[in-house]
Design a protein around this motif. Sequence first.
Motif: not given
Length: 456
Positions: A298-303, A397-399
């Motif tokens: 989620g950290l990688i995809f969101g970032g 923030g997205g990450a």
Amino acid sequence: MNYLEVSEQLVKLLGGKENVISAAHCATRLRLVIDDESKIEKEQIENLEGVKGAFSSSGQFQIIFGTGTVNKVYEHFGPMVGASMSDESGSAPSHNDAARGKMNPLARFARSLSNIFVPIIPAIVAAGMLMGLLGLMNTYNWVDPEGGLFTLLDMFSSASFIILPILIGFSAAKEFGGNSYLGAVIGGIMTHPALLNPWGLSGAEPETLDFFGFGVEMLGYQGTVIPVLLTVYVMSKLEKMFRKIVPNVVDLLLTPFLTIISTGFFALLIIGPLGRILGNGITTALDVVYNTAGPLAGLIFGGLYSTIVLTGVHHSFHAIEAELLVNIGGNYLLPIWAMANVAQGGATLAVFFRTKNSKTKEIAFPAAFSAFLGITEPAIFGVNLKYRRPFIGAAIGGALGGAYVVFAQVMANGIGLTGIPLFAIANNPLHYGIGFLIALSAAFIATLALGWKEEK
């Protein structure tokens, strides 16, 4: 605002009307196919009255004016560059063909998938919201799960997924240049009642049909995505081939007949089974990454999601999300994308509060609100990417938001909705709301901490 004057200045800054191959507009943007983009005076265009940003994407140079304003600008601009007023929806074949001609193969592929799935999204969103309502009814015992109301709502919620191949067949045939109704028929063949419906069934074994020594598994494709996409693509190619060789006098009779019979055999004997394996393989691989990497995924995809948006490849994700909905019963990618979009709004909001540039402030607040509703182009291209560091703040923030929604195992019951609207189809609105606040506040704080160089 003098729309005529702005249009005249715009034509000059675009390099003259001869540099504009095709023009159209959507709800918020002018969409232009340009012959030579090096002739465009981008900075001067962004300083025009009413312009909230400009960027190049998906084979088009797009200028953000906002809802309502873009229509009035196009009324003057369209005739100046020779664009037909029938192109207002931005979906005229001539304009789309011109835009595709400016794209690389990967972008064209992504755009084709987007064109197939975007018209279907309302049906899947409606089904997802009904599934969410049914879940609440069942969890809190609002109604009898064996009663008439629950039974009927369950029928309504599953219908979109049961006939999904028919919806995709119709839309895909239109995109691939085939007959839409033949595409729907192919979807109907793949969901025929004679085939075992795997939707909602477990442990049931399909019969095997002996077809000239070949064993054909009588398993339906209800709810599948990739098998029908591949089949309708082949159908469109076969239809075009038959139209070339069948005499015109019998074209209406023979071409549909030959197309359906040949594609039907291909669908059930070859393409369908291979497509099922491919679809299951993609979702299994994603599931392994999701369950193994967890919040790190989620950290990688969101970032990275907003950066992927810049390439246009994100349009292809609808097909993967639809496959996830069918195979695992939920879409865990959409909440991650939502965190990236919300973070863009948070970063834009930080720019709004700190900037001293009146034009930027005028753009930033409505752009932030738009991002919270899932529409990020004004925020990304009108504010954050322009100043660069706010875009990085949004990625942070997205990450963080993406890591949280994966940790909390937030899923969606549909595709297409992000931001505030996703609350309606989230399986856990509370944890989705927490992720929403994390993405917004982290992007806001990171953007203020990073700062940016203010224009004079």
